[in-house]
Every structure is written in C-alpha cells, then in structure tokens.
Design an enzyme around this catalytic site. Structure first.
Site: not given
Lengths: 313, 313
Positions: B18-19, B210, B212, B243, B252
């Site tokens: 997803r991300d 979460h 990065h 992003c 990530n």
C-alpha cells in the site's frame, strides 16, 4: 518520559582519504586527493586521516602518501594523521612532518592473519616498540582495533577480548583506540555490550567508534555509543570504502549522514554539509560512481517521483 | 555498564503493497501485486496493508484494490488491512471482506490540506463517525498520524500536538496509532521527545512507529522507539515508497533491514529474510529498478571490490 544524557559535543575523524580510498579499486591521482583533502579542510573537518605509509605494493592506492603530504598544508587547528605499520613507515611519516600516526590490529586472530599476516599477539609485539618510539619522538598514536563485534572469518567476538586488547593498546601509549565494526554487522545491542565493557577498563575520552554501514545500522550504533558517552566517531565523506578482506563490508558511515544526524540530535558540529558533499563529488567524479550516502542521494541524486497521487503517511 | 530494557518481541506491519506502491510512479499489474503479497505471506509476515479504497483517480496505482483482494486468500494468523478515507471506501472494504482498515490524518494542517484537502480538525470530524461505523461492524481501525516530527510545509511539529491528536484518535475508537515520520527527518532525540510525550497519554501497545529512511536514521529511530517500549514498527519490503507530497522523502524503512536489525538486537522475528528479498525482487523486476535496502545490496547487488590490498579497519 525517558531522559537519556547525550554528549553536547562530538569529534568527527574523517577517514575517507585513507580508509575510504584504500578500499576503492581505482587509483586516484595525487592531484585529486589533494583537492579532496583541501575541500574536507575547507568544510571544517579538523581530524583527517590522510594516507598510509605502508609498503606501496601492499596498498597501491595509497602509494603516493609522501607526495600527497608534500602537496598539502596542514592549517592551524587541523590534525593530519597517517597509518603506519612499522619502523620504515614511521620514518616516512616523520619525514613527511606528521605529528599523529595510527597503528592497526584486530580482535580476531584469523582477521589479523589475513590482513597483516600476524597473530594478535604478534601484532602487539610489533606495535608496542613502534608506539613507544613514536611517543618518544613527540608523535601521538591512535590504535585501530578491527572486527570488535563480528569477524567475517571467526564470527562473534567475545566482549572481554575487546576490553582487554583496548587496555593493552592504551597501556602501550596509544591515546585513542578506535573500536571498529569492520564489516558493519553490529547493532546497538553489540555496542552497548562490547563498548560498555571496554569502558569498564578505559576512560571514555580515549575511545572512538569506527563504523561501517553495511546493514544500515551505523547511525543506530552512533546513538548507542553516544548513550555510553562516546564523543569521537569516524566517518568518510561520500561513504567511501569497504573492506576487501571482510566479505560483505560496505563503506564507512558517510560523514554527511553523520553530520545530519548529529545536528538533528542537538549536537553542535561546525562542519559545512555542502562542502562535505563537494568533497564527495571530487572523488565520485574520479571514480565515476555516485557516493553512497543518503544525504548525497537527497541533495544530488533523484529519489523523488512526483505524481498526482494523494493520501500519504 | 548501561543496561537498557528492550522488548523481546516485535510486530512488523508490512506496508509495501500500500504505502510503498502508491508512491511508485509505475502502475503494477494486479497479478504482480498478488504474487508480491503471497510472497510476503510465505515469508511469515502476519500484518499486511494490502491496498487502499480511495477514489481510483486519487491513487491510480491502487485502483485495483477490489480485484487484488479478490485474488488473495487471507490465511489464518494473517491480518490484511486497507486504507479507507470515507464511507464509500468502507463499503468497498466491507464488500472485500476486510476486517481491519486504516484511516489517515496528520499533525500538520498544511500537510493535511495538501494531502487530503482538509484541516486536521475537519479530518477528525470526517473520521470520527467513520471509525465508529467500522467498529460497529466489527472492524478494527488503525490510524496514521503523518508528519509527527517535521512537516515539509510547516517545519517542526510541537510534541504536545502529536500527543493530543493521538489521544483523540484512540478515543474515537482506533486501536492503534501509527506515529509517522513522513519525510524521514526525525532523529532518536525526536522519537524520545515526541513518542515519549505520546506515551504519557496512551498505552504503549497502541502505538506503532512508521518510519521512512530518507536520512538513514530509521533504524536509530527504531532503537529509540524500542527503548520507550514500542513493539510495533512499519516497514516495506525492498524499501519501497516515498511521498510525492513530502519533498525529499525516500522510501519506507526496508522490511529486510528491520529484520536484520531486530535479529541482531536479540528480538525473535519469525520472518524468512530470503523470502522477503524474493518479494522485493518481484516488484523490482516490475519497476525495473533495484530495491533500496542495504540487505538487498549486500545479498543481490555488488558492493564489494575484491583487491590485493591489506591493512583494513
């Protein structure tokens, strides 16, 4: 909330010109190395390991040590150093006007055998008189202790061996021991255990951490070191380096990534990031390969893919 | 010696499908995504964020969410989740048989405006009934809180704002808040300060990190989080992602780098490293770009330059 005491000041030892370049396949021209070191000085780095006075055949990449030192001017407030394996090397270092040298052994017999063709004990027997002689002549000595955590040939290294060897090197007259994660395999747990034990036997100001970033753990290990009070960290502009005798070792922790980290950790570092990247560019151009650092990728590379998408965490 | 208590077990939330994929320029075919997710399951990952039920035009890369869930079988012991921005998305998620969703807001008004075209308050007003509705239907809810440390538009984010928003999201019925370093700018000092304050208001088992890895600080931040007792970390196989709305954000934290780190930290992780790399390979082949992780470089890339040189630290 957890409150952790961290050092307010940190000293960076730039090892790119020596540890970085000796591990690059290509031989860099002396003129390029001169420009590289001068740019590192301009950036504000004060401790620079410039080259190595080993036999030219052993490390052809650094065979121009004498010429390089002749081409450089050491400004006030800057300390040049060079690696020295024996008396012949010490003589060359003295002739070059160096006032700091570095010697090297390891915490693994198999590694010292591969690397310098001696057992650990033999290396200590070699370096003990060398260190004494250097100190007699007013030269300060850093000692590298390689493979302090994991050896590519021997595996896990006992923490007490590292502590014991560190104490011996300091007793011989070294004023600093660089505890080295040669293959970059250590995690903060290893740093806390091994360096923690070292510090039971040695004053914190005499211990440096020399980290490679093979597994991406280098900055985590810096953080662990800082929690132990360590204030000296080695780094290499552009993340140069690796280790041909240590399968899988990537380059040193990149100086520019360490600078970002320290800055964000609230530690004052008087080094100009842009000029460190300029220094990395000088070597990258000569090697025809981009630097490996995150900072370089961010500022010079292209890692962003602009799109029309939304909803991002 | 410094003794730091660390969690013995850690939960990895795999967000690559997803991300990761929503931030890649290329649209990956559903068949490839299916193979990717199945390989992640085979590797032993138990929490996988599979896709997003946002408007197909908003994130064309994830427009095939329904088809992807149709193609997948969720094994016992594995929890699939999907991002859901509104009631329409919730209906689609329910139709797909999902029992866990994720909602998203940020700790910066300028970021939520850019990202979801709402202020923070408006986003909470939107998500509050959505979370309630999901919980009513037996669905658990994770909430992402973006830009918890530095916002690319607003700069430094006050720690108390993050703590306050986290509490609100938990009060609304989310069972987990993912404190997100959207642009990867945080250092351990930021983690200790912000997450430390969050934990004054929220139970540690409801907080995930979460991260990065833009500046190479992700594993250092995991270590800081672990010292605060955090036991849930997001990661993305191959270090996928970035992003587009956060200039300079890299991917990530790579799942494989996190696995190495945790293993070396003495944390038992029941995930097969080789199979995670195989999963990364599936996407890399489709994107025609090598993964960004250190582990991939080490095991699949070529970073060693064997030479005849000696004397290495």
């Amino acid at each position: 909330m957890n409150v952790i005491q961290l050092p307010k000041k940190v000293r960076i030892v730039e090892v790119g010109p020596r540890d970085g370049l000796q591990n690059e396949r290509a031989k860099i021209p002396t003129k390029i190395k001169t420009a590289f070191v001068n740019k590192l000085i301009e950036a504000g780095l004060t401790d620079i390991e410039v080259s190595s006075f080993v036999h030219p055949k052993a490390i052809p990449q650094l065979a121009d040590a004498t010429e390089l030192f002749e081409a450089l001017v050491q400004p006030g407030g800057v300390c040049f150093s060079a690696l020295v394996p024996n008396e012949r090397g010490l003589d060359r270092a003295l002739a070059a006007g160096i006032n700091r040298i570095a010697v090297f052994t390891a915490a693994s017999d198999k590694f010292t055998q591969q690397n310098i063709n001696m057992s650990i004990e033999e290396s200590l027997a070699t370096f003990s008189p060398l260190i004494a002689q250097a100190v007699d002549r007013g030269i300060t000595v850093r000692a590298y202790l390689s493979t302090c955590f994991v050896c590519p040939f021997e595996g896990e290294i006992p923490t007490d061996r590292v502590a014991c060897l560190t104490r011996k090197l300091l007793e011989m007259g070294a004023d600093e021991v660089a505890i080295s994660d040669t293959i970059g395999a250590a995690s903060p747990k290893d740093i806390l255990a091994t360096v923690g034990e070292v510090l039971d036997h040695a004053p914190v100001e005499k211990i440096a951490l020399h980290l490679h970033d093979t597994y991406g753990t280098a900055l985590a290990n810096v953080f662990a070191g800082m929690q132990l009070g360590i204030q000296t960290f080695d780094a290499s502009a552009g993340g140069l380096g690796g280790c041909p005798f240590a399968p899988g070792a990537a380059g040193n922790l990149a100086t520019e990534d360490l600078i970002y980290f320290l800055h964000r950790m609230g530690v004052s570092v008087d080094v100009d990031m842009d000029l460190v990247l300029d220094a990395a560019d000088i070597i990258a151009k000569s090697l025809d390969r981009p630097p490996r650092s995150k900072q370089w990728l961010r500022q010079r590379g292209c890692i962003i893919h602009p799109m029309g998408a939304s909803n991002h965490e």
